[in-house]
Design a protein around this motif. Structure first.
Motif, mmCIF file in Angstrom:
data_model
loop_
_atom_site.group_PDB
_atom_site.id
_atom_site.type_symbol
_atom_site.label_atom_id
_atom_site.label_comp_id
_atom_site.label_asym_id
_atom_site.label_seq_id
_atom_site.Cartn_x
_atom_site.Cartn_y
_atom_site.Cartn_z
ATOM 1 N N LEU A 161 0.895 2.871 -6.346
ATOM 2 C CA LEU A 161 1.874 3.791 -5.759
ATOM 3 C C LEU A 161 2.366 3.230 -4.436
ATOM 4 O O LEU A 161 1.578 2.702 -3.643
ATOM 5 N N ILE A 162 3.661 3.353 -4.220
ATOM 6 C CA ILE A 162 4.248 2.866 -2.963
ATOM 7 C C ILE A 162 5.045 4.004 -2.339
ATOM 8 O O ILE A 162 5.903 4.596 -2.996
ATOM 9 N N ALA A 163 4.738 4.307 -1.087
ATOM 10 C CA ALA A 163 5.484 5.374 -0.394
ATOM 11 C C ALA A 163 6.468 4.733 0.578
ATOM 12 O O ALA A 163 6.093 3.899 1.402
ATOM 13 N N VAL A 164 7.718 5.115 0.423
ATOM 14 C CA VAL A 164 8.751 4.684 1.368
ATOM 15 C C VAL A 164 9.002 5.912 2.238
ATOM 16 O O VAL A 164 9.422 6.952 1.737
ATOM 17 N N VAL A 165 8.693 5.788 3.526
ATOM 18 C CA VAL A 165 8.657 6.972 4.389
ATOM 19 C C VAL A 165 9.707 6.858 5.496
ATOM 20 O O VAL A 165 9.890 5.787 6.070
ATOM 21 N N SER A 183 16.567 -2.318 -5.288
ATOM 22 C CA SER A 183 15.815 -3.472 -4.787
ATOM 23 C C SER A 183 14.734 -3.869 -5.786
ATOM 24 O O SER A 183 14.475 -5.056 -5.996
ATOM 25 N N LEU A 184 14.125 -2.868 -6.431
ATOM 26 C CA LEU A 184 13.083 -3.176 -7.416
ATOM 27 C C LEU A 184 13.710 -3.768 -8.678
ATOM 28 O O LEU A 184 13.218 -4.749 -9.246
ATOM 29 N N ALA A 185 14.841 -3.178 -9.100
ATOM 30 C CA ALA A 185 15.515 -3.692 -10.304
ATOM 31 C C ALA A 185 15.935 -5.145 -10.091
ATOM 32 O O ALA A 185 15.741 -6.009 -10.955
ATOM 33 N N ASN A 186 16.475 -5.425 -8.905
ATOM 34 C CA ASN A 186 16.926 -6.789 -8.621
ATOM 35 C C ASN A 186 15.767 -7.787 -8.611
ATOM 36 O O ASN A 186 15.947 -8.972 -8.866
ATOM 37 N N ALA A 187 14.578 -7.281 -8.302
ATOM 38 C CA ALA A 187 13.405 -8.164 -8.313
ATOM 39 C C ALA A 187 12.759 -8.193 -9.697
ATOM 40 O O ALA A 187 11.688 -8.772 -9.864
ATOM 41 N N GLY A 188 13.395 -7.551 -10.653
ATOM 42 C CA GLY A 188 12.884 -7.554 -12.028
ATOM 43 C C GLY A 188 11.652 -6.666 -12.199
ATOM 44 O O GLY A 188 10.822 -6.894 -13.087
ATOM 45 N N ILE A 189 11.551 -5.641 -11.354
ATOM 46 C CA ILE A 189 10.354 -4.776 -11.411
ATOM 47 C C ILE A 189 10.710 -3.431 -12.041
ATOM 48 O O ILE A 189 11.701 -2.790 -11.660
ATOM 49 N N VAL A 246 8.236 8.179 -3.410
ATOM 50 C CA VAL A 246 7.069 7.467 -3.917
ATOM 51 C C VAL A 246 7.432 6.845 -5.257
ATOM 52 O O VAL A 246 7.959 7.536 -6.142
ATOM 53 N N VAL A 247 7.187 5.549 -5.386
ATOM 54 C CA VAL A 247 7.407 4.913 -6.685
ATOM 55 C C VAL A 247 6.081 4.389 -7.216
ATOM 56 O O VAL A 247 5.205 3.979 -6.457
ATOM 57 N N GLY A 248 5.964 4.435 -8.538
ATOM 58 C CA GLY A 248 4.787 3.867 -9.195
ATOM 59 C C GLY A 248 5.215 2.621 -9.947
ATOM 60 O O GLY A 248 6.203 2.635 -10.678
ATOM 61 N N VAL A 249 4.491 1.519 -9.725
ATOM 62 C CA VAL A 249 4.788 0.261 -10.425
ATOM 63 C C VAL A 249 3.480 -0.308 -10.984
ATOM 64 O O VAL A 249 2.395 0.119 -10.584
ATOM 65 N N ASP A 250 3.606 -1.301 -11.869
ATOM 66 C CA ASP A 250 2.402 -1.968 -12.364
ATOM 67 C C ASP A 250 1.673 -2.636 -11.207
ATOM 68 O O ASP A 250 2.330 -3.253 -10.352
ATOM 69 N N GLU A 251 0.351 -2.559 -11.233
ATOM 70 C CA GLU A 251 -0.419 -3.161 -10.136
ATOM 71 C C GLU A 251 -0.073 -4.629 -9.914
ATOM 72 O O GLU A 251 -0.020 -5.092 -8.786
ATOM 73 N N GLY A 252 0.202 -5.333 -10.983
ATOM 74 C CA GLY A 252 0.507 -6.757 -10.881
ATOM 75 C C GLY A 252 1.806 -7.013 -10.126
ATOM 76 O O GLY A 252 2.057 -8.131 -9.670
ATOM 77 N N GLU A 253 2.633 -5.985 -10.009
ATOM 78 C CA GLU A 253 3.920 -6.168 -9.323
ATOM 79 C C GLU A 253 3.943 -5.488 -7.953
ATOM 80 O O GLU A 253 4.990 -5.368 -7.322
ATOM 81 N N TYR A 254 2.773 -5.047 -7.535
ATOM 82 C CA TYR A 254 2.679 -4.284 -6.281
ATOM 83 C C TYR A 254 3.191 -5.079 -5.074
ATOM 84 O O TYR A 254 4.070 -4.628 -4.333
ATOM 85 N N GLU A 255 2.650 -6.274 -4.906
ATOM 86 C CA GLU A 255 2.998 -7.067 -3.722
ATOM 87 C C GLU A 255 4.494 -7.372 -3.688
ATOM 88 O O GLU A 255 5.159 -7.214 -2.669
ATOM 89 N N ASP A 256 5.024 -7.798 -4.849
ATOM 90 C CA ASP A 256 6.462 -8.114 -4.910
ATOM 91 C C ASP A 256 7.310 -6.873 -4.635
ATOM 92 O O ASP A 256 8.390 -6.962 -4.050
ATOM 93 N N SER A 257 6.818 -5.727 -5.065
ATOM 94 C CA SER A 257 7.581 -4.490 -4.850
ATOM 95 C C SER A 257 7.701 -4.173 -3.365
ATOM 96 O O SER A 257 8.783 -3.843 -2.870
#
Ligand code: ASP
Length: 441
Positions: free
Chosen positions: A378-382, A399-405, A420-431
């Motif tokens: 989970l990523i919170a943009v505050v 921004s996430l779509a452009n990074a292919g996430i 708050v967005v939820g992404v795959d853990e493997g894509e967390y850092e890139d997100s």
């Protein structure tokens, strides 16, 4: 009349050189009247904090290790303090105190007592070095029988003691139980003491001095040299801290927040930097960046329940959440569709309850399907500015779509303080990097 309460973290008091720096900061401003020190922290990456050395020594005593082993461990602690005193050229003999503490530890004075001596001894040295009075936290900071902090009794006692001393050092991290034993706050708790003292002193500012120039917009391990947040509200801070961003102990906010005292996070090694201001209310926001910060955590699972005509089944949501309540499980988010509901929970918390949860949901709610997916971050943009700026959610998504996430979940609080967005853990850092790059140029 201005009064500042200044708290210095362990890295700011790790050695004599840092003590000198601390003294020059305190003396540069006569309104810096009350100083709350931590125990000496690490001098290098490989070093050990004095608090951890004390915990270690306590464990050796508890395990009834041979006396030489205990003595050797305790001598290392003595060396830290004696080294600081010697290098400062201070005319202060701390050997009696060190001996007393060791004996008390050997005679089962408890784990909290042992840990608290890090701050106590450091406070004695700092008071001597600054020429300030020493107020033992044991005489003014109170806990109740059940171990909770007694805020009002403490506030009255601290205020009374401060009124007698224009300048004083009050060691952080500990207080006293009704039966006279020492109790500490949780780790990092000197921040709380600083906040308590600031409230009691009716301080104009609570300065919290550490080794970074403020609260960063994103985790510096993920984003190269992230910007420092100039101003953040308590509510924004709470959102970011909850998602793992830390500079300050979470409980340190409460005493000063109630009293409307701003916190200024400062860097002992760069005292001219403005740092971060933590305030109750802010009239403005950074119109260029829009957002205040980004933080996130891995380790979440989504439990998805599908059932035709779910939306017309009154009470469905309540029954579902009741199952989580009965299992003592807090939930993070609740994204829902017409015929689906998903519950986002911490993977660690459901670990042993998975089968039982699935069985109960199937039995009580008779869904068409129920399944658990792990590996969600989970990523919170505050940011308080989001409510005024249009298109912030679109920018996060783009921004996430452009990074292919792929976004697996999205949730915007109705106060528009966070997305708050939820992404795959493997894509967390890139997100995190993608979102940061979108808002900060
Ligand atoms: N010395 C304690 C710790 O290491 C408390 C503090 O530094 O705030 O947790």
């Amino acid at each position: 009349m201005q009064v500042k309460v200044v708290k210095f973290g362990g890295s700011s008091l790790a050695d004599a050189e840092h003590f000198r720096q601390v003294a020059s900061i305190v003396k540069a401003d006569p309104t810096r009247k009350y100083v709350v020190p931590s125990a000496p922290g690490k001098r290098s990456k490989e070093d050990t904090k004095v608090t951890d050395m004390l915990y270690g020594c306590y464990e050796l005593i508890k395990a009834r290790e041979p006396r030489e082993v205990i003595d050797a461990a305790y001598d290392k602690i003595c060396e830290r303090y004696n080294g600081i005193i010697k290098e400062l050229g201070l005319n202060f003999d701390i050997s009696g105190e060190l001996e007393y503490v060791k004996n008390a530890m050997l005679h089962s004075s408890g784990r909290d007592y042992a840990a608290s001596r890090g701050e106590y001894l450091n406070g004695l040295i700092l008071a001597k070095y600054l020429g300030f009075a020493f107020i033992d936290a044991e005489s003014v900071i109170y806990f109740r029988d059940n171990g909770t902090f007694d805020e009002e009794k403490t506030n009255a006692a601290v205020a009374e003691e401060l009124a007698k001393n224009e300048y004083a050092v009050i060691p952080g991290f500990y207080g006293v139980m009704p039966n006279g034993t020492i109790k500490t706050f949780s780790r990092g708790g000197s921040d709380i003491t600083g906040s308590i003292v600031a409230r009691a002193a009716k301080a104009t500012i609570y300065e919290n001095w550490t080794d970074v120039s403020g609260f960063m917009m994103a985790d510096p391990r993920l984003v190269n040299n992230p910007c420092i947040i100039q101003e953040i509200t308590y509510r924004e801070l709470r959102e970011l801290s909850y998602m793992g961003a830390t500079v300050l102990h979470e409980d340190a906010v409460f005493p000063v927040r109630g009293a409307g005292i701003p916190i200024n996070i400062r860097n002992t090694n760069r005292p001219d930097d403005e740092g971060t201001w933590i305030v109750s209310r802010s009239n403005g926001y950074d119109t260029e960046k829009i957002i205040t910060g980004i933080a996130g955590k891995k380790g979440f699972s989504v439990i998805t329940i599908e059932k035709d005509m779910m939306n017309s089944e009154v009470g469905f949501g309540r029954k579902l959440l009741e199952i989580f309540e009965d299992n003592d499980l807090p939930f993070e988010h609740l994204p829902s569709g017409i015929d689906t509901m998903s519950v986002v929970v911490s993977t660690a918390l459901i670990e042993e309850k998975r089968d039982k949860l699935l069985q109960t949901i199937s039995r009580d709610l008779r869904p068409d399907s129920v399944f658990i997916e792990d590996g969600l971050a989970l990523i919170a943009v505050v940011g308080r500015g989001m409510v005024k700026a249009k298109g912030t959610a679109a920018r996060v998504c783009d921004s996430l779509a452009n990074a292919g996430i792929n976004i697996r979940m999205i949730d915007q609080g109705s106060s528009e303080l966070n997305i708050v967005v939820g992404v795959d853990e493997g894509e967390y850092e890139d997100s995190i990097r993608a979102i940061y790059g979108e808002f900060v140029h």
